[in-house]
Design a protein around this motif. Structure first.
Motif, PDB file in Angstrom:
ATOM      1  N   THR A 128       0.811  -1.230   0.000  1.00 18.91           N
ATOM      2  CA  THR A 128       0.000   0.000   0.000  1.00 18.91           C
ATOM      3  C   THR A 128       0.838   1.271   0.000  1.00 18.91           C
ATOM      4  OG1 THR A 128      -0.201  -0.007   2.407  1.00 18.91           O
ATOM      5  CG2 THR A 128      -1.940  -1.127   1.165  1.00 18.91           C
ATOM      6  N   CYS A 129       2.130   1.171   0.398  1.00 15.74           N
ATOM      7  CA  CYS A 129       2.927   2.389   0.497  1.00 15.74           C
ATOM      8  C   CYS A 129       3.653   2.722  -0.803  1.00 15.74           C
ATOM      9  CB  CYS A 129       3.927   2.297   1.648  1.00 15.74           C
ATOM     10  SG  CYS A 129       5.245   1.108   1.360  1.00 15.74           S
ATOM     11  N   LEU A 130       3.491   1.876  -1.819  1.00 14.66           N
ATOM     12  CA  LEU A 130       4.154   2.165  -3.094  1.00 14.66           C
ATOM     13  C   LEU A 130       3.231   2.977  -4.003  1.00 14.66           C
ATOM     14  CD1 LEU A 130       5.929  -1.249  -3.809  1.00 14.66           C
ATOM     15  CD2 LEU A 130       6.878   0.851  -2.791  1.00 14.66           C
ATOM     16  N   PRO A 131       3.801   3.889  -4.792  1.00 15.20           N
ATOM     17  CA  PRO A 131       2.984   4.781  -5.614  1.00 15.20           C
ATOM     18  C   PRO A 131       2.036   4.050  -6.568  1.00 15.20           C
ATOM     19  CG  PRO A 131       5.247   5.547  -5.559  1.00 15.20           C
ATOM     20  CD  PRO A 131       5.239   4.237  -4.855  1.00 15.20           C
ATOM     21  N   ASP A 132       2.425   2.847  -7.058  1.00 14.89           N
ATOM     22  CA  ASP A 132       1.518   2.159  -7.989  1.00 14.89           C
ATOM     23  C   ASP A 132       0.255   1.687  -7.280  1.00 14.89           C
ATOM     24  OD1 ASP A 132       2.448   0.027  -6.521  1.00 14.89           O
ATOM     25  OD2 ASP A 132       2.893  -1.247  -8.252  1.00 14.89           O
ATOM     26  N   TYR A 133       0.279   1.629  -5.960  1.00 14.54           N
ATOM     27  CA  TYR A 133      -0.949   1.336  -5.207  1.00 14.54           C
ATOM     28  C   TYR A 133      -1.618   2.621  -4.730  1.00 14.54           C
ATOM     29  CZ  TYR A 133      -4.267  -0.631  -1.861  1.00 14.54           C
ATOM     30  OH  TYR A 133      -5.417  -0.956  -1.197  1.00 14.54           O
ATOM     31  N   TYR A 134      -0.852   3.497  -4.076  1.00 10.53           N
ATOM     32  CA  TYR A 134      -1.538   4.632  -3.451  1.00 10.53           C
ATOM     33  C   TYR A 134      -2.031   5.650  -4.460  1.00 10.53           C
ATOM     34  CZ  TYR A 134       2.755   7.694  -2.827  1.00 10.53           C
ATOM     35  OH  TYR A 134       3.852   8.495  -2.962  1.00 10.53           O
ATOM     36  N   LYS A 135      -1.515   5.548  -5.690  1.00  8.07           N
ATOM     37  CA  LYS A 135      -2.117   6.320  -6.781  1.00  8.07           C
ATOM     38  C   LYS A 135      -3.623   6.040  -6.845  1.00  8.07           C
ATOM     39  CE  LYS A 135      -2.206   6.567 -11.801  1.00  8.07           C
ATOM     40  NZ  LYS A 135      -1.530   6.257 -13.063  1.00  8.07           N
ATOM     41  N   TRP A 136      -3.971   4.758  -6.692  1.00 10.76           N
ATOM     42  CA  TRP A 136      -5.384   4.382  -6.829  1.00 10.76           C
ATOM     43  C   TRP A 136      -6.164   4.649  -5.557  1.00 10.76           C
ATOM     44  CZ3 TRP A 136      -6.548   4.579 -11.528  1.00 10.76           C
ATOM     45  CH2 TRP A 136      -5.607   4.211 -12.508  1.00 10.76           C
ATOM     46  N   THR A 137      -5.476   4.640  -4.414  1.00 12.26           N
ATOM     47  CA  THR A 137      -6.141   5.070  -3.178  1.00 12.26           C
ATOM     48  C   THR A 137      -6.535   6.537  -3.333  1.00 12.26           C
ATOM     49  OG1 THR A 137      -4.722   3.543  -1.935  1.00 12.26           O
ATOM     50  CG2 THR A 137      -5.911   5.200  -0.664  1.00 12.26           C
ATOM     51  N   GLN A 138      -5.625   7.330  -3.895  1.00 11.03           N
ATOM     52  CA  GLN A 138      -5.911   8.750  -4.133  1.00 11.03           C
ATOM     53  C   GLN A 138      -7.025   8.914  -5.169  1.00 11.03           C
ATOM     54  OE1 GLN A 138      -1.937  10.051  -5.213  1.00 11.03           O
ATOM     55  NE2 GLN A 138      -1.482  10.686  -3.112  1.00 11.03           N
ATOM     56  N   TRP A 139      -6.979   8.086  -6.188  1.00 15.73           N
ATOM     57  CA  TRP A 139      -8.018   8.157  -7.226  1.00 15.73           C
ATOM     58  C   TRP A 139      -9.390   7.866  -6.613  1.00 15.73           C
ATOM     59  CZ3 TRP A 139     -11.525   4.753  -9.492  1.00 15.73           C
ATOM     60  CH2 TRP A 139     -12.090   5.180 -10.705  1.00 15.73           C
ATOM     61  N   LEU A 140      -9.439   6.857  -5.731  1.00 14.12           N
ATOM     62  CA  LEU A 140     -10.708   6.521  -5.088  1.00 14.12           C
ATOM     63  C   LEU A 140     -11.173   7.658  -4.183  1.00 14.12           C
ATOM     64  CD1 LEU A 140     -10.038   2.750  -4.335  1.00 14.12           C
ATOM     65  CD2 LEU A 140     -11.833   3.662  -5.835  1.00 14.12           C
ATOM     66  N   PHE A 141     -10.216   8.298  -3.519  1.00 11.96           N
ATOM     67  CA  PHE A 141     -10.568   9.453  -2.696  1.00 11.96           C
ATOM     68  C   PHE A 141     -11.281  10.510  -3.557  1.00 11.96           C
ATOM     69  CE2 PHE A 141      -9.823  13.762  -1.331  1.00 11.96           C
ATOM     70  CZ  PHE A 141     -10.104  13.731   0.030  1.00 11.96           C
ATOM     71  N   ILE A 142     -10.720  10.752  -4.733  1.00 14.53           N
ATOM     72  CA  ILE A 142     -11.298  11.780  -5.605  1.00 14.53           C
ATOM     73  C   ILE A 142     -12.702  11.368  -6.071  1.00 14.53           C
ATOM     74  CG2 ILE A 142     -11.042  12.906  -7.860  1.00 14.53           C
ATOM     75  CD1 ILE A 142      -7.964  12.878  -7.236  1.00 14.53           C
ATOM     76  N   GLN A 143     -12.887  10.075  -6.353  1.00 10.00           N
ATOM     77  CA  GLN A 143     -14.225   9.628  -6.739  1.00 10.00           C
ATOM     78  C   GLN A 143     -15.216   9.843  -5.588  1.00 10.00           C
ATOM     79  OE1 GLN A 143     -14.147   8.983  -9.994  1.00 10.00           O
ATOM     80  NE2 GLN A 143     -11.967   9.295  -9.590  1.00 10.00           N
ATOM     81  N   LEU A 144     -14.761   9.546  -4.376  1.00 15.91           N
ATOM     82  CA  LEU A 144     -15.631   9.753  -3.210  1.00 15.91           C
ATOM     83  C   LEU A 144     -15.931  11.243  -3.039  1.00 15.91           C
ATOM     84  CD1 LEU A 144     -13.898   7.233  -0.772  1.00 15.91           C
ATOM     85  CD2 LEU A 144     -16.243   7.061  -1.559  1.00 15.91           C
ATOM     86  N   PHE A 145     -14.918  12.051  -3.286  1.00 14.55           N
ATOM     87  CA  PHE A 145     -15.079  13.501  -3.172  1.00 14.55           C
ATOM     88  C   PHE A 145     -16.110  13.996  -4.181  1.00 14.55           C
ATOM     89  CE2 PHE A 145     -13.791  17.787  -4.601  1.00 14.55           C
ATOM     90  CZ  PHE A 145     -13.883  18.480  -3.405  1.00 14.55           C
TER      91      PHE A 145
END
Length: 822
Positions: A128-145
């Motif tokens: 989860t701490c690598l950019p190829d994963y947390y990129k999508w955590t951030q993307w999901l945040f934006i969808q929720l936003f």
RNA sequence: GCCGAUGUGGCGAAAUUGGUAGACGCACCAGACUCAAAAUCUGGCGUGGUUCACCCCACGUGCCGGUUCGACUCCGGCCAUCGGCACCA
């Protein structure tokens, strides 16, 4: 060739290398076999594996291997919940780099997991701490936003001074920080929240769909959501035209008993409601309340205090004028922050009214009513309540609310205890929240093509009192993606529980760099068929993940309602009666066990003794016992390796009694072991069956001259497959040494013949009046009449029924005969 | 206070779901092998009583009561331990 004795170290190392190279556990997305998704709660890379991990992953691994053998296409992935405070604390204390610290730990622990022999497809590893994963955590945040499910607001939030960050409600345990155990205080801050409360009702209702979850976890979640049905009633303030105070109550049936009203110290209209004469005492009271810690404030032991505001409300039902008080037993963030007080029928109001000499009016009566005592009975009858007199309280709650609704001063209201999930953290080692603050455009999410927002590396961990992210000279200053003017980046990171709320979806398509996951793949593999992990996530992770699933479903990213079909919460690993922990000094290092006994022994032992859901007591003697058993099994194969026939053949009808019995034992073993794994994963009894079966084989070979090697081969090769999900190294070594190609992992599970899976003889229990008097060895499957006859003719039976009348005889086929006499 | 889980030998536990309570293992005891030890193998192991070689009797699944030919299992009422929620109106 098998060695005479078992040497786990060499054998395990050998297969470790082969599995590493040949990847027998790689999963094929396109297989047309039915899918099975076996999942362990992924570990935090703290440094080393502990026995809790070993227990968790061994259970999941055995399940995965068993399902594979049964013909399923099994997904059994593993990853790392690798953001979080310990990495950052290591950075602060030892000057380590959090990323390096984390990745080093992952490397070490990954090797430990592989040494445990897990059938994991490591090509799907998620970190989860690598950019190829947390990129999508951030993307999901934006969808929720974008959906309005992520928002920023100023609110009194939980603050841990020691961790120097805010916390979600779920992370405050008894008023203390879940991580460091220090006291949590309230601060008024602007923070990011996920609107989990939007799903309160569904999160509660869908617990009913989760038939594969234990009641303990479901009740914990249900308590946490805390639904209650009641009413909002609005009270006009006598002194202030146009101002109303709404209250939430579950007891509208007691409105005629209201004698005062209470607002919380933080109530929004409190200044307006305070008269000039009372201003000073109210100010003083509110300041005192602010100083109290959460623990003190929420203590039920504390004596209730309060002061009057000087203003009054008018009860619309009675016209009665009642004083308004401020008291800290009213909570600002539950209901409306104001409470109607009915001292006669609420113990808290009763205590308060007695202390401050406020009047009481009885409006409910019932059998247990005692003069001068608080009467909280919810089933009584109404009195002193005008047209509602005589109604039972339950009916009155509806009727009174309905009346209030018609009159325009009330409505029905369902209230939940669940609060929105506070997800921003003032810490470094987490996924940056991908927004900027623009003086012109306000809060602007980072465009998708600019993701990930990388964590800055040029930070200073030694600066106290602010997040290390803020110390980066380059991170904060940026430009607005919309208008291009100077803007500031959000420096808060996300709660690690955000990262872990969707990792199990990512496994379905772990290497996708275009999407968080492909919709077809996530729908193919999920929901998880079996999730296994600790009870400590009963609320936190499991509730958040359920929320994520529902939110992502509503965004059209997936098509299921619940992420985890079946949940097994495994018990703790104890040593000397208490939980293994470094501070107690009672830990056992998996590396030591690997070195001295091998991983198979660790796997076998951790599954033996206790059922998975119960606590497990680690003992050195137990480890020894399991090691001896493994050697005992190994010796069977090494002794007979030249005699074992790969293509054994025999005709059951022509077998000697002794040989037929072993064939039966073998079928019985398959049947029982299969059943024990299928129902509730009772691995402790599975291992008992192994031992029983091995004992039978040892009995059989006592007379070496009388061995039928076809029958023995059948028994031994069956045992090998049955034991292979648990003793993965030894079974593979024997399998290969006997001349079989490939991996025993791919060998199908054993079938059994129902007719042969029972003994030729049974012990018939003969009872007289329900007391056992005799046991007879008889052929199995005899007709009831025959059994009855045999029982009656037994000499002991005759002795006991002599001179008495047989009233009736009960026959349980293949089991017992009970003769009832008078 | 509300809710949930659990309660069986010295210990971890099992019981085909109403039918031999204690499978399997740990510990312990005895025996075989050995000069000896380890390892291995064989047997014993709920409590009490009576005989004391074996048999037999009574009691025994937290407590009290019920249903039943028969209860660890079903019903009613308690108790204890662990866990969750709780000034939530």
């Amino acid at each position: 060739m098998l060695e005479k004795e078992y040497y786990p170290q060499q054998i395990e190392k050998k297969w470790f290398d082969i599995w590493e190279k040949e990847k027998p556990y790689k999963v094929d997305d396109d297989s047309d076999k039915p899918k099975y998704y076996a999942l362990s709660m992924f570990p935090y890379p703290s440094g080393k594996l502990h026995m809790g991990h070993v227990r968790n992953y061994t259970i999941t691994d055995v399940v995965a291997r068993f399902k594979k053998a049964q013909g399923y296409n099994v997904l059994h992935p593993m990853g790392w919940d690798s953001f979080g405070l310990p990495a950052e604390n290591a950075a602060i204390q030892h000057g380590a780099n959090p990323e390096k610290w984390t990745l080093d730990n992952i490397e070490y622990m990954k090797k430990q997991l592989k040494m445990l022999g897990l059938s994991v497809d490591w090509d799907r590893e998620v970190t989860t701490c690598l950019p190829d994963y947390y990129k999508w955590t951030q993307w999901l945040f934006i969808q929720l936003f974008k959906k309005g499910l992520a928002y920023k607001k100023t609110a009194p939030v939980n603050w841990c001074e020691n961790c120097h960050t805010v916390l979600a409600n779920e992370q405050v345990i008894d008023g203390k920080c879940w991580r460091c155990d220090s006291e949590v205080t309230k601060k008024n801050l602007s923070q990011w929240f996920f609107k989990i409360t939007e799903y309160s009702e569904e999160l509660l209702n869908d617990l009913n769909l989760l038939t594969g979850w234990g009641d303990n976890v479901k009740t914990m979640q249900s308590n946490w959501i805390g639904k209650s049905n009641g009413a909002i009633l609005k009270f006009k303030v006598k002194e202030l035209e146009g101002l109303e105070i709404p209250v939430y109550t579950t007891r509208p049936d007691t409105v005629y008993g209201i004698t005062y009203l209470v607002v919380a110290p933080e109530y929004k209209d409190i200044d307006k409601l305070t008269t000039p004469e009372n201003k000073e005492i109210v100010e003083q009271y509110r300041n005192n309340a602010k100083k109290l810690s959460e623990i003190e404030r929420l203590s039920t032991q504390r004596v209730k205090t309060g002061v009057p505001l000087g203003t009054h409300i008018i009860n619309p039902f009675t016209g009665r004028v009642c004083p308004i008080w401020v008291a800290d037993y009213a909570l600002v963030d539950y209901g409306t922050g104001a409470v109607m007080a009915v001292p006669y029928h609420d113990s808290r109001d009763f205590e308060f009214a007695k202390k401050y000499n406020l009047p009481m009016i009885q409006v409910i009566t019932g059998n247990d009513f005692k003069e001068g005592e608080c009467f909280e009975d919810k089933q009584g009858k109404l009195i002193n309540s005008a047209q509602f007199d005589g109604l039972c309280a339950e009916d009155a709650r509806d009727k009174i609310t309905q009346f209030a609704k018609e009159q325009g001063f009330g409505e029905f209201k369902t209230q939940y205890r669940l609060r929105d999930w506070l997800i921003s953290r003032q810490r470094y080692w987490g996924a940056p929240i991908p927004v900027v603050y623009c003086p012109k455009c306000g809060v602007v999410p980072i465009p998708e093509e600019d993701l990930p927002v990388l964590l800055p590396k040029d930070v200073d961990f030694s600066v106290k009192g602010k997040s290390p992210v803020e110390t980066s000279p380059t991170f904060r200053e940026t430009s607005c993606p919309v208008c291009g003017s100077k803007a500031q980046r959000e420096t808060d990171t996300m709660d690690t529980f955000v990262c872990s709320s969707w990792y199990y979806m990512r496994y379905s398509d772990a290497k996708n760099d275009k999407q968080c996951f492909n919709k077809d793949l996530v729908n193919k593999w999920l929901p998880v068929d079996q999730y296994i992990g600790g009870i400590e996530h009963a609320i936190l992770h499991l509730l958040y993940s359920r929320f994520f699933t529902k939110a992502l479903r509503d965004m059209g990213l997936l098509d299921f309602d619940e992420p985890f079909k079946n949940l097994l919460t495994q018990g703790m690993v104890l040593k000397d009666g208490s939980k293994m922990s470094k501070s107690k000094g009672n830990t056992v290092d998996p590396d030591d066990i690997y070195r001295n006994y091998g991983a198979d022994t660790a796997r076998l032992f951790i599954l033996s003794d206790s059922p998975p859901a119960r606590d497990f007591d680690w003992t050195d003697a137990g480890v020894d016992g399991c090691y001896k058993f493994i050697c005992r099994v190994y010796r069977l194969y090494s002794k007979f390796q030249d005699k074992i026939k790969k293509d054994y053949t025999f005709n059951f009808e022509n077998l000697d009694r002794k040989d037929a019995d072993l064939v039966r034992e073998t079928h019985i073993a398959i049947k029982k072991i299969t059943k024990d794994i299928e129902t509730e994963f009772q691995f402790n009894t599975v291992i008992s069956r192994y031992r029983e079966f091995v004992n039978s084989i040892y009995d059989y070979i006592k007379d070496e001259n009388a061995i039928n090697y076809d029958v023995l081969s059948f028994a031994l090769l069956t045992l090998l497959k049955l034991i292979s999900p648990v003793c993965v190294f030894m079974s593979q070594e024997i399998y290969s040494s006997l001349g079989f190609d490939g991996f025993i992992y791919n060998l199908p599970w054993c079938d059994y013949d129902e007719n042969l899976a029972k003994s030729a003889n049974i012990t018939l229990i003969v009872q007289v009046n329900g007391k056992i008097k005799d046991k007879l060895e008889v052929e199995s499957d005899l007709a009831d009449d025959n059994l009855k006859k045999l029982a009656m003719e037994a000499p002991k039976t005759k002795e006991f029924i002599q001179g008495k009348t047989v009233v009736k005889t009960i026959v349980v086929p293949n089991k017992l005969v009970n003769i009832v006499v008078k």
